[in-house]
Design a protein around this motif. Sequence first.
Motif, PDB file in Angstrom:
ATOM      1  N   HIS A 130     -15.968   2.175  -4.937  1.00  0.00           N
ATOM      2  CA  HIS A 130     -15.612   2.128  -3.658  1.00  0.00           C
ATOM      3  C   HIS A 130     -14.167   1.173  -3.762  1.00  0.00           C
ATOM      4  O   HIS A 130     -12.986   1.542  -3.418  1.00  0.00           O
ATOM      5  N   LEU A 131     -14.283   0.103  -4.448  1.00  0.00           N
ATOM      6  CA  LEU A 131     -13.046  -0.749  -4.639  1.00  0.00           C
ATOM      7  C   LEU A 131     -11.918  -0.312  -5.371  1.00  0.00           C
ATOM      8  O   LEU A 131     -10.684  -0.143  -5.011  1.00  0.00           O
TER       9      LEU A 131
ATOM     10  N   TRP B 283      -4.172   1.879   4.944  1.00  0.00           N
ATOM     11  CA  TRP B 283      -4.396   0.679   5.344  1.00  0.00           C
ATOM     12  C   TRP B 283      -3.371  -0.293   4.385  1.00  0.00           C
ATOM     13  O   TRP B 283      -3.198  -0.126   3.137  1.00  0.00           O
TER      14      TRP B 283
ATOM     15  N   VAL C 104      -7.468  -2.892   3.165  1.00  0.00           N
ATOM     16  CA  VAL C 104      -8.329  -2.683   2.281  1.00  0.00           C
ATOM     17  C   VAL C 104      -9.392  -3.789   1.920  1.00  0.00           C
ATOM     18  O   VAL C 104     -10.503  -3.336   1.596  1.00  0.00           O
TER      19      VAL C 104
ATOM     20  N   HIS D 229     -11.857  -4.228   4.673  1.00  0.00           N
ATOM     21  CA  HIS D 229     -12.695  -3.150   4.555  1.00  0.00           C
ATOM     22  C   HIS D 229     -13.718  -3.120   3.632  1.00  0.00           C
ATOM     23  O   HIS D 229     -14.958  -3.023   3.704  1.00  0.00           O
ATOM     24  N   CYS D 230     -13.449  -3.338   2.227  1.00  0.00           N
ATOM     25  CA  CYS D 230     -14.343  -3.477   1.205  1.00  0.00           C
ATOM     26  C   CYS D 230     -15.064  -4.718   1.236  1.00  0.00           C
ATOM     27  O   CYS D 230     -16.352  -4.586   0.800  1.00  0.00           O
TER      28      CYS D 230
ATOM     29  N   GLU E  61     -11.446   2.819  -5.985  1.00  0.00           N
ATOM     30  CA  GLU E  61     -10.551   3.854  -5.359  1.00  0.00           C
ATOM     31  C   GLU E  61      -9.643   3.357  -4.372  1.00  0.00           C
ATOM     32  O   GLU E  61      -8.669   3.980  -4.146  1.00  0.00           O
ATOM     33  N   HIS E  62      -9.995   2.553  -3.510  1.00  0.00           N
ATOM     34  CA  HIS E  62      -9.171   1.944  -2.542  1.00  0.00           C
ATOM     35  C   HIS E  62      -7.835   1.208  -3.380  1.00  0.00           C
ATOM     36  O   HIS E  62      -6.803   1.452  -2.815  1.00  0.00           O
TER      37      HIS E  62
ATOM     38  N   SER F 117       0.735  -1.067   0.028  1.00  0.00           N
ATOM     39  CA  SER F 117      -0.054   0.041   0.053  1.00  0.00           C
ATOM     40  C   SER F 117       1.035   1.104   0.029  1.00  0.00           C
ATOM     41  O   SER F 117       1.924   1.357   0.752  1.00  0.00           O
TER      42      SER F 117
ATOM     43  N   LEU G 183      -9.711   7.511   2.482  1.00  0.00           N
ATOM     44  CA  LEU G 183      -9.347   6.093   2.503  1.00  0.00           C
ATOM     45  C   LEU G 183      -8.679   5.366   3.591  1.00  0.00           C
ATOM     46  O   LEU G 183      -8.225   4.178   3.547  1.00  0.00           O
ATOM     47  N   ASP G 184      -8.962   5.888   4.750  1.00  0.00           N
ATOM     48  CA  ASP G 184      -8.478   5.361   5.967  1.00  0.00           C
ATOM     49  C   ASP G 184      -9.556   5.465   6.919  1.00  0.00           C
ATOM     50  O   ASP G 184      -9.200   5.370   8.397  1.00  0.00           O
TER      51      ASP G 184
END
Length: 192
Positions: free
Chosen positions: A165-166, A57, A62, A65-66, A168-169, A53, A107-108
Amino acid sequence: MKRRKFLGCSAAAGVALLGGGFALLPRGAAPAQTNLAAARELLAGLRGRELISLRGWSPTGVFNHCAQSVEYSLEGYPQLKPGWFRLSLGPAAFAVFGLRGAMRHSLDEPIPGAASLIEPATLAGALQRLEDAFARFAEHRGSLAPHFAYGALDHAEYAQAHVLHLYEHLSLIRPRGDHAAALSADIQSLRG
C-alpha cells in the motif's frame, strides 16, 4: 435460494474481474524487499526532504492515509465492506496483489469512514505518524482487526499489505528540485 444464486454470480463476476485485473498488474518478479524493515528504512530516508505529489493527495495526506491504515489494523476499521465481500472478492484481490508484489487501487480514495487526512498538518508530523504506526505494528503480538476489504489477515499478511500500500502511494511522490530521480530510484530498487 435467490441469495445463494446472487452470491454465486457475484463470486463468478469477481473472479472474472480479478483475472482481468491480474493481467494489468506489473509483470516480472515480485520485489525482494516488501517487508517492514525495508519500508521503515525508506521512510527514514525521507525525513527532512521536501516532497511533492505528482497528482492526488499531498505527501502529508498520503502519509496520514497510510498511517490510518496501519493504525486501523491494530484498532479496527471504522467501516467494513459486507461480509460476503471480505470472504470472497477482498481476499482474492489481496492474493493477486501478493502474487504480483504490487498493489493497484484508487490512490485518492479514503478508507471508508476514516477521519480526514489533515492531522498532523505538517509533512514532518505526518511522516512521523506513519513511522510510529509502523513501529507499533512491528512490535504488536496480539490479534489484529479484520481489514475493511481483505478480511482476516495474520501479521505477516498485514505487513505485506501495508508495505505494498505504501509503495503504491509513494509511486506518485517525488522530492522537489534536482533530486527528483533519487526517491524514484529508491522505490524502484525496492520494487525489484
